[in-house]
Design a protein around this motif. Structure first.
Motif, PDB file in Angstrom:
ATOM      1  N   GLN A 184      37.374  18.627  39.160  1.00 49.24           N
ATOM      2  CA  GLN A 184      38.113  17.453  39.620  1.00 49.24           C
ATOM      3  C   GLN A 184      37.373  16.163  39.279  1.00 49.24           C
ATOM      4  OE1 GLN A 184      38.706  18.355  43.772  1.00 49.24           O
ATOM      5  NE2 GLN A 184      40.553  19.550  43.376  1.00 49.24           N
ATOM      6  N   TYR A 185      36.035  16.172  39.441  1.00 47.90           N
ATOM      7  CA  TYR A 185      35.232  14.998  39.057  1.00 47.90           C
ATOM      8  C   TYR A 185      35.359  14.733  37.557  1.00 47.90           C
ATOM      9  CZ  TYR A 185      32.799  14.296  43.511  1.00 47.90           C
ATOM     10  OH  TYR A 185      32.487  14.012  44.810  1.00 47.90           O
ATOM     11  N   LEU A 186      35.261  15.787  36.756  1.00 47.52           N
ATOM     12  CA  LEU A 186      35.391  15.616  35.305  1.00 47.52           C
ATOM     13  C   LEU A 186      36.770  15.086  34.935  1.00 47.52           C
ATOM     14  CD1 LEU A 186      33.586  18.828  34.040  1.00 47.52           C
ATOM     15  CD2 LEU A 186      32.789  16.472  33.808  1.00 47.52           C
ATOM     16  N   ASP A 187      37.804  15.648  35.527  1.00 47.59           N
ATOM     17  CA  ASP A 187      39.170  15.181  35.231  1.00 47.59           C
ATOM     18  C   ASP A 187      39.332  13.713  35.609  1.00 47.59           C
ATOM     19  OD1 ASP A 187      39.723  17.761  34.396  1.00 47.59           O
ATOM     20  OD2 ASP A 187      40.840  18.302  36.226  1.00 47.59           O
ATOM     21  N   PHE A 188      38.751  13.329  36.743  1.00 52.24           N
ATOM     22  CA  PHE A 188      38.817  11.935  37.180  1.00 52.24           C
ATOM     23  C   PHE A 188      38.079  11.029  36.195  1.00 52.24           C
ATOM     24  CE2 PHE A 188      36.945   8.344  39.496  1.00 52.24           C
ATOM     25  CZ  PHE A 188      38.107   7.728  39.950  1.00 52.24           C
ATOM     26  N   ALA A 189      36.870  11.438  35.788  1.00 53.33           N
ATOM     27  CA  ALA A 189      36.062  10.630  34.878  1.00 53.33           C
ATOM     28  C   ALA A 189      36.759  10.457  33.535  1.00 53.33           C
ATOM     29  CB  ALA A 189      34.681  11.260  34.697  1.00 53.33           C
ATOM     30  N   ILE A 190      37.369  11.522  33.029  1.00 51.35           N
ATOM     31  CA  ILE A 190      38.094  11.439  31.769  1.00 51.35           C
ATOM     32  C   ILE A 190      39.290  10.500  31.900  1.00 51.35           C
ATOM     33  CG2 ILE A 190      39.527  12.790  30.151  1.00 51.35           C
ATOM     34  CD1 ILE A 190      37.551  15.133  30.692  1.00 51.35           C
ATOM     35  N   GLY A 191      39.954  10.554  33.027  1.00 51.70           N
ATOM     36  CA  GLY A 191      41.110   9.691  33.266  1.00 51.70           C
ATOM     37  C   GLY A 191      40.743   8.221  33.375  1.00 51.70           C
ATOM     38  N   CYS A 192      39.491   7.927  33.687  1.00 48.41           N
ATOM     39  CA  CYS A 192      39.048   6.535  33.831  1.00 48.41           C
ATOM     40  C   CYS A 192      38.692   5.907  32.489  1.00 48.41           C
ATOM     41  CB  CYS A 192      37.837   6.449  34.764  1.00 48.41           C
ATOM     42  SG  CYS A 192      38.269   6.748  36.486  1.00 48.41           S
ATOM     43  N   ASN A 193      38.540   6.723  31.442  1.00 46.92           N
ATOM     44  CA  ASN A 193      38.149   6.181  30.111  1.00 46.92           C
ATOM     45  C   ASN A 193      39.305   5.655  29.347  1.00 46.92           C
ATOM     46  OD1 ASN A 193      35.453   6.621  30.459  1.00 46.92           O
ATOM     47  ND2 ASN A 193      35.555   8.723  29.698  1.00 46.92           N
TER      48      ASN A 193
END
Length: 177
Positions: free
Chosen positions: A168-177
């Motif tokens: 979930q953290y990775l998905d969130f971080a990718i979505g912020c780029n």
């Protein structure tokens, strides 16, 4: 042989252990519950005095900090978290992972979210020991309801596995780029 209610908390004002003790005293008018409070803090003497005042000192145990609370969580009949506010209460997540039926109050923070607004554990109004006592009695007098919450706890704990949270953290971080 009495049903056991467990909480794991610092003995601090935020944790509202005084209200939990008052709820246990009210619940004991109907069912002979016992309360175990794992944790230490500055309010221990005041909480023991409250137990004396309510004449339930024999029903409340305060063993202090316990390095491994999981055996208590696994064996308790109910785990209660009744804080004035919480962030992400790890003790609640651990109780769910141990299969404990849980009750939380509707206070600011993550407790209500963790129990899925009542799907995975009971939610009671904040600052209302009578409502907490009623819910304690209701769950303990209904074995099917208690078993339902225990099963739901084990389902919910899977949502907090580190692999799932990391993704979930990775998905969130990718979505912020």
């Amino acid at each position: 042989n009495s049903p056991v209610i467990l909480t794991v908390a610092r003995m601090a004002k935020q944790k509202q252990l005084d209200l939990l003790i008052r709820a246990v005293a009210k619940a004991r008018e109907t069912i002979p519950v016992k309360l175990i409070i794992l944790g230490d803090g500055l309010l221990k003497d005041k909480l023991q005095a409250l137990c004396d005042e309510l004449d339930i000192q024999e029903a409340v145990s305060m063993p202090g900090y316990v390095h491994n609370p999981y055996r208590y969580m696994k064996a308790c009949d109910l785990f209660v978290l009744y804080s004035a506010w919480e962030g992400c209460p790890v003790a609640l997540e651990e109780a769910l992972a141990c299969g404990a039926a849980v009750i939380v109050n509707d206070a600011p923070g993550g407790s209500r979210d963790i129990v899925g607004d009542g799907k995975y554990g009971a939610v009671v109004p904040n600052n209302n020991p009578q409502a907490l006592a009623n819910t304690i009695v209701k769950i303990l007098n209904d074995p099917q309801l208690k078993k339902y919450y225990q099963q739901q706890a084990l389902l919910r704990c899977h949502d907090f596995q580190y692999q799932k949270i990391s993704q979930q953290y990775l998905d969130f971080a990718i979505g912020c780029n």
